[in-house]
Design an enzyme around this catalytic site. Sequence first.
Site, short mmCIF file in Angstrom:
data_model
loop_
_atom_site.label_atom_id
_atom_site.label_comp_id
_atom_site.label_asym_id
_atom_site.label_seq_id
_atom_site.Cartn_x
_atom_site.Cartn_y
_atom_site.Cartn_z
N LYS A 28 9.52 -4.01 2.80
CA LYS A 28 9.44 -3.12 1.42
C LYS A 28 9.61 -1.68 2.13
O LYS A 28 11.08 -0.67 2.08
CB LYS A 28 7.87 -2.97 0.51
CG LYS A 28 8.14 -1.42 -0.21
CD LYS A 28 7.13 -1.41 -0.91
CE LYS A 28 5.51 -0.83 -1.30
NZ LYS A 28 5.93 0.59 -0.99
N ASN A 29 9.33 -0.65 3.02
CA ASN A 29 9.07 0.59 3.37
C ASN A 29 10.28 0.75 4.63
O ASN A 29 10.52 1.03 4.98
CB ASN A 29 7.65 0.77 4.04
CG ASN A 29 7.11 1.30 2.70
OD1 ASN A 29 6.90 1.57 1.81
ND2 ASN A 29 5.38 1.32 2.37
N CYS A 123 2.83 5.81 -6.45
CA CYS A 123 1.42 5.12 -6.32
C CYS A 123 0.85 6.49 -6.40
O CYS A 123 0.43 7.03 -6.43
CB CYS A 123 0.51 3.84 -5.18
SG CYS A 123 1.27 2.67 -5.03
N ARG A 128 0.34 13.67 -3.06
CA ARG A 128 1.02 13.45 -2.39
C ARG A 128 2.26 14.15 -2.01
O ARG A 128 3.36 14.08 -3.36
CB ARG A 128 2.01 11.89 -2.53
CG ARG A 128 1.18 10.68 -3.14
CD ARG A 128 0.18 9.84 -2.28
NE ARG A 128 1.59 9.24 -1.91
CZ ARG A 128 2.54 8.19 -1.58
NH1 ARG A 128 1.99 7.23 -2.11
NH2 ARG A 128 2.72 7.10 -0.61
N ASP A 315 -2.23 1.31 4.55
CA ASP A 315 -2.17 0.52 3.42
C ASP A 315 -2.63 -1.11 3.65
O ASP A 315 -2.42 -2.25 2.30
CB ASP A 315 -0.64 -0.46 3.66
CG ASP A 315 0.21 0.76 3.24
OD1 ASP A 315 0.37 2.11 2.74
OD2 ASP A 315 1.77 0.79 3.60
N ARG A 408 5.17 -4.51 -7.70
CA ARG A 408 6.39 -3.44 -6.86
C ARG A 408 6.71 -3.46 -5.55
O ARG A 408 6.97 -2.77 -5.30
CB ARG A 408 5.24 -1.76 -6.68
CG ARG A 408 5.59 -1.67 -7.75
CD ARG A 408 4.84 -0.12 -8.11
NE ARG A 408 5.10 1.30 -6.97
CZ ARG A 408 5.78 1.06 -6.39
NH1 ARG A 408 4.40 2.14 -6.99
NH2 ARG A 408 5.73 2.32 -5.78
N1 EPU Z 1 2.23 14.69 4.09
C1 EPU Z 1 2.00 15.61 3.83
N2 EPU Z 1 3.74 16.81 2.89
C2 EPU Z 1 4.26 16.09 3.23
C3 EPU Z 1 4.54 15.08 3.40
C4 EPU Z 1 3.27 14.29 3.18
O1 EPU Z 1 0.75 16.57 3.63
O2 EPU Z 1 5.84 16.79 2.83
C5 EPU Z 1 0.65 14.22 4.22
C6 EPU Z 1 0.15 12.57 3.36
O3 EPU Z 1 -0.26 13.33 2.13
C7 EPU Z 1 -0.93 12.14 3.95
C8 EPU Z 1 0.22 12.36 4.93
O4 EPU Z 1 1.43 12.97 5.61
O5 EPU Z 1 -2.37 12.49 4.30
C9 EPU Z 1 1.36 10.58 5.91
O6 EPU Z 1 1.69 10.52 4.48
P1 EPU Z 1 2.83 10.12 4.85
O7 EPU Z 1 4.00 11.24 4.58
O8 EPU Z 1 3.65 9.78 6.00
O9 EPU Z 1 3.22 8.56 3.74
P2 EPU Z 1 4.82 8.55 2.50
O10 EPU Z 1 5.49 8.46 3.58
O11 EPU Z 1 4.68 8.91 1.05
C10 EPU Z 1 4.24 6.19 3.51
C11 EPU Z 1 4.43 4.94 3.13
C12 EPU Z 1 2.98 4.21 1.99
C13 EPU Z 1 2.31 4.69 3.27
C14 EPU Z 1 2.65 5.77 3.76
C15 EPU Z 1 0.92 5.93 5.53
C16 EPU Z 1 6.70 4.26 2.26
C17 EPU Z 1 7.85 4.27 0.78
N3 EPU Z 1 5.12 5.05 1.43
O12 EPU Z 1 4.06 6.86 2.71
O13 EPU Z 1 3.44 3.48 1.94
O14 EPU Z 1 1.19 4.58 2.82
O15 EPU Z 1 3.95 6.11 4.56
O16 EPU Z 1 1.81 5.11 6.35
O17 EPU Z 1 7.11 3.94 2.90
C18 EPU Z 1 2.93 1.80 -0.06
O18 EPU Z 1 3.91 1.24 0.73
O19 EPU Z 1 1.95 0.82 -1.58
C19 EPU Z 1 2.55 2.98 0.92
C20 EPU Z 1 1.58 3.78 -0.30
#
Ligand code: EPU
Length: 427
Positions: A28-29, A123, A128, A315, A408
């Site tokens: 998915k990701n 989610c 976020r 995850d 999802r």
């Molecule tokens: N963060 C910030 N500001 C931002 C972006 C992120 O503070 O603008 C923080 C987040 O709050 C968190 C950290 O940075 O504490 C890392 O989060 P990250 O941005 O890496 O998460 P994401 O990119 O929103 C993706 C996956 C998630 C997975 C995380 C961590 C996708 C679509 N989502 O999320 O997947 O948990 O990386 O590996 O790629 C899932 O598939 O169930 C899922 C939630």
Amino acid sequence: MITDEQFIINGLAGKKTLEGKINTPGAKNAVLKVLAASILFSDEVTISNVPDIEDVARMLELLEDLGVVVEKQDSKTYRLITSEILTHEISTEISKHLRASIVLTGPLLGRLGKVTFPHPGGCVIGKRPIDFFIEGFKILGADIKDTGSGYEIKVKKNLKGNTIFFKNASVTATENFMMAGVLAEGQTIIKNAAMEPEIVSLGEFLNECGAQITGLGTPEITITGGSLLSGKDKIYHTMPDRIAAGSFVILGALAGKKLEVTNCEPKHLESLLYSLSSAGVKMEIKKDSIIVYGRDSKLTAFDIKTHEYPGFPTDLQAPLAVLLTQSDGQSFLFETIFEGRLNYLETLGRMEADVKIIDAHRALINGPKSLKGREMESPDLRAGLAYVIAAIIASGVSTIHNVYYIDRGYEHIDKSLRAIGVDIKRV
Ligand code: EPU
């Protein structure tokens, strides 16, 4: 589509009977980001091994809404024709349900010089924020207007390459600016970049199609900007979903007789496999499959701290917690990436697991403790799958509501589980 379907699972009451092969679907990701990257292509992109999951359906709707022509070639292959992108406005209605919609912003800003988007949904796993995206766009020379309900972002002519440093190694922010950099003027350097395999897979495909990205899989990625990419005669084959594969391995360790997780990439699961084998799980690791054997003696409790790749993935934290409820001794669970991702433990407690939530990031689990089936509501996809695993090993019947969240991210999970001997019905 949001439905009110439920899973009814008749638990194994601790018996280890699951047997056979369970296939790992496409990730998915990974695929969601390649779909978003199609905006960077002047002609077309073909993607194979696409998982049949809700998030992919939503992303395809978003792309169609932007003017991309989507052709389904077979059940797992899509061709996207991207010669014309008609609008810079990302649909509010669709992106409400999909956090990954945020990765369309970089490609759209690169291609059209403007983008409007709402605060993304997805989610419910704590705050976020998207501040890295907003800050990053400013650094690349964009004007940002906060409209209250979302953002309007514009550039005068093109994005201008620059150095972006992330406070935390964010997966989607790294992907977004890697894609934005492809159409920016000069060099974009991402420091403290995330190193997840899905990012490497995306970057390698973009390079095959004309991008110039170096440093993939390291904390510093450099993108030399150029023109639109071409996907003619190229196919992106979606990499295996390491989170789905890891969840199946955990299930095998709990309830398997001999379970083979096929079409996976064991290299991407090192931290999980290391912890499981130290706890006493017997596995055979092959090139692209993992065989897990059930065992009669106890598993030893161990501590887990989630971490960016190659550390233990957030995850897999919830599915792993179910295993810890069955391990001998006390485990300390430390979720460092998201707050609000331990709430599901209360439900495991109601199934009679011995869990103590210390705060939004930390919990203690004591085991082994037999679980009892019950009625529960899936709060997000990963916790939802943890409930499915807990229900499978528990005694009695469990009903899991909000199956939409599980759909999802996990392709036809009920069908795959039935094939290895799980008594699960979708109603
Ligand atoms: N963060 C910030 N500001 C931002 C972006 C992120 O503070 O603008 C923080 C987040 O709050 C968190 C950290 O940075 O504490 C890392 O989060 P990250 O941005 O890496 O998460 P994401 O990119 O929103 C993706 C996956 C998630 C997975 C995380 C961590 C996708 C679509 N989502 O999320 O997947 O948990 O990386 O590996 O790629 C899932 O598939 O169930 C899922 C939630």
